[in-house]
Design an enzyme around this catalytic site. Structure first.
Site, PDB file in Angstrom:
ATOM      1  N   HIS A  11      -2.349 -20.525  -3.174  1.00 31.21           N
ATOM      2  CA  HIS A  11      -3.078 -21.786  -3.020  1.00 31.21           C
ATOM      3  C   HIS A  11      -3.886 -21.748  -1.731  1.00 31.21           C
ATOM      4  CE1 HIS A  11      -0.914 -23.912   0.293  1.00 31.21           C
ATOM      5  NE2 HIS A  11       0.066 -23.083  -0.034  1.00 31.21           N
ATOM      6  N   CYS A  12      -4.952 -22.553  -1.727  1.00 34.09           N
ATOM      7  CA  CYS A  12      -5.737 -22.751  -0.503  1.00 34.09           C
ATOM      8  C   CYS A  12      -5.579 -24.211  -0.117  1.00 34.09           C
ATOM      9  CB  CYS A  12      -7.198 -22.362  -0.727  1.00 34.09           C
ATOM     10  SG  CYS A  12      -8.019 -23.324  -2.021  1.00 34.09           S
ATOM     11  N   ALA A  13      -6.531 -24.767   0.613  1.00 35.59           N
ATOM     12  CA  ALA A  13      -6.385 -26.137   1.110  1.00 35.59           C
ATOM     13  C   ALA A  13      -6.401 -27.173   0.001  1.00 35.59           C
ATOM     14  CB  ALA A  13      -7.497 -26.440   2.116  1.00 35.59           C
ATOM     15  N   THR A  14      -7.110 -26.881  -1.106  1.00 31.54           N
ATOM     16  CA  THR A  14      -7.261 -27.891  -2.157  1.00 31.54           C
ATOM     17  C   THR A  14      -6.919 -27.398  -3.557  1.00 31.54           C
ATOM     18  OG1 THR A  14      -9.601 -27.307  -2.425  1.00 31.54           O
ATOM     19  CG2 THR A  14      -9.093 -29.094  -0.875  1.00 31.54           C
ATOM     20  N   ARG A  15      -6.809 -26.072  -3.750  1.00 31.12           N
ATOM     21  CA  ARG A  15      -6.696 -25.541  -5.108  1.00 31.12           C
ATOM     22  C   ARG A  15      -5.478 -24.647  -5.301  1.00 31.12           C
ATOM     23  NH1 ARG A  15     -12.847 -23.185  -5.170  1.00 31.12           N
ATOM     24  NH2 ARG A  15     -13.800 -25.018  -4.199  1.00 31.12           N
TER      25      ARG A  15
END
Length: 467
Positions: free
Chosen positions: A26-30
């Protein structure tokens, strides 16, 4: 069962089950999922999951937008269900191996230039602030005129605005060595050699004050301040050469011989072969770009503003980073930014119209944040979560972007930097163009919003598409 655990299980099922999932990150939003077979993904089922704000397949990963905070909790639940996890950086490297040769080349191109962009954004902001503070009207508020500004203060502002571009080849060579498996510090030194003060300064040569050094009577040698392509090509060849040398020298001599031979061979190649050839190529690209961007009657803005978001969907838009860097390095201005900003703002306007017109609570909850994201310069949630999903809003956004880009070309807007757009992008137009910049973006949003409201979306259309 907690809500996020249920969402995690629904996600796993919708993307084809555990057997279809290679790894999750995961990243900051996805939530980023690498799948074995993307044909097994049930797109509609994913989009119907609670808290999902959009989903799309890009760069070898299936990316599900949850938003800040939520994605962390869903990821923890997915990891708790025993699926293979991977940090985002490693998964990105793994994903980079997928796709066609062209797609991999574009991703590599982005990997080289994207890390450099933050310092160029900062430099652009410094340029904008200097342009604002040096305006007669602003100085007049403090009872000053341009003649009252001290030479020392002007020198200080030049340090802020010129340093990144003077040493741009060093930044590019460093990043290129890093991406192509060389030692970044060797790349950095090679790049610094290309702008050595011992060489004739490129800007002085261009101004006619200094002549190039001629080797063998016909090879012109100059410094490569603000050049992009020579450092990029030298970085690729240098990284491969370093790896080739390292495999062949004894381990006991590696520390001494590898950097020595790499730098010796590469500076000869860079100054006598790569630099002269690719400097001509670079000037040709710049000449073509300036010609296209200066087409009369706003034609370039109409075309670029209308097509930009189609290019974003394909994922090849990173190739234009080099063009913007070249424009800024050579001319200290970037007319491309204003045009693509309008295309970004317009997609936000289309998503906003969908959010305001629909009676679906879920679509409203998706549309409003997506529109805000676009107004902050990130269009993927609006594109993949709303506009492309229903088709016509995307087309209306393209039209809005074309109209806004047309006006941006007519007004000859030029940013002092790159990569920040729409609301954050206002900081790049403090050079006396702020009102015109706001106007073209408002027009782009208004056109996309109005067309989407009138012709581009209805809940009846939504129900037909989702049946």
């Amino acid at each position: 069962m907690s809500e996020n655990r249920r969402i995690a299980e629904e996600v796993i099922e919708a993307v084809g089950g555990r057997e279809n999932i290679s790894s999750v990150a995961h990243c900051a939003t996805r939530l980023r999922i690498m799948v074995n077979d993307k044909e097994l993904i049930d797109q509609k089922k994913v989009e119907d999951i609670q808290k999902v704000k959009g989903a799309f397949f890009n760069s070898g990963q299936y990316q599900i937008i949850f938003g800040t905070g939520t994605v962390n909790r869903v990821y923890e639940e997915v990891a708790g269900l025993g699926l293979a996890t991977m940090n985002a950086s490693d998964q990105k490297k793994e994903a980079a191996k997928s796709g066609t040769r062209f797609q991999r080349a574009i991703r590599t191109f982005g990997d080289v230039f994207v890390p450099i962009i933050p310092v160029l954004v900062a430099t652009g902001l410094f340029m904008g602030l200097r342009g604002l503070l040096m305006q007669e009207q602003i100085l007049g508020l403090f009872g000053l005129t341009p003649d009252d500004v001290s030479a020392n203060l002007l020198l200080f502002t030049e340090v802020l605005t010129d340093t990144a571009f003077i040493f741009l080849p060093a930044l590019i060579a460093w990043s290129t060595f890093r991406v192509f498996g060389g030692s970044p510090i060797i790349g950095l030194v090679l790049g610094l050699m290309l702008v050595s003060p011992s060489l004739p300064n490129a800007w002085s040569v261009a101004g006619g004050d200094v002549t190039p050094i001629e080797f063998f009577g016909f090879i012109p040698v100059v410094g490569y301040q603000a050049s992009v392509l020579p450092a990029f090509i030298a970085g690729i060849i240098g990284a491969k050469l370093e790896r080739w040398i390292r495999k062949r020298v004894p381990e006991s001599l590696d520390l001494i011989l590898t950097p020595f031979l790499t730098l010796l061979v590469m500076i000869i190649l860079a100054l006598l072969v790569i630099g002269p050839i690719f400097h001509i190529v670079e000037n040709g690209i710049l000449s073509v770009a300036k010609t296209v961007l200066s087409w009369p009657f706003g034609i370039s803005g109409l075309i670029i503003g209308g097509l930009n978001q189609i290019i974003v969907i394909t994922g090849v838009h990173h190739v234009f980073n080099m063009l913007e860097i070249q424009l800024l390095a050579e001319f200290q201005s970037n007319p491309y930014n204003a045009i693509v900003t309008c295309s970004t703002a317009a997609q936000g306007g289309a998503a906003l119209a969908v959010a305001m017109k629909t009676k679906s609570a879920k679509l409203k909850a998706l549309g409003f944040p997506s529109a805000l994201s676009a107004f902050l310069g990130i269009t993927e949630p609006a594109l993949f979560g709303v506009n492309l999903r229903y088709g016509k809003p995307f087309i209306m956004g393209l039209i809005g972007g074309a109209v806004g880009g047309f006006l941006a070309s007519l007004f000859q807007l030029e940013a002092t930097g790159m990569s920040v757009t729409v609301i954050p992008g206002t900081l790049l137009y403090l050079n006396g163009q702020l009102l015109a910049y706001i106007l073209v973006n408002v027009v782009a949003v208004a056109v996309a919003f109005a067309l989407t409201w009138m012709f581009g979306y209805s809940d009846k259309m939504k129900n037909e598409i989702e049946q």
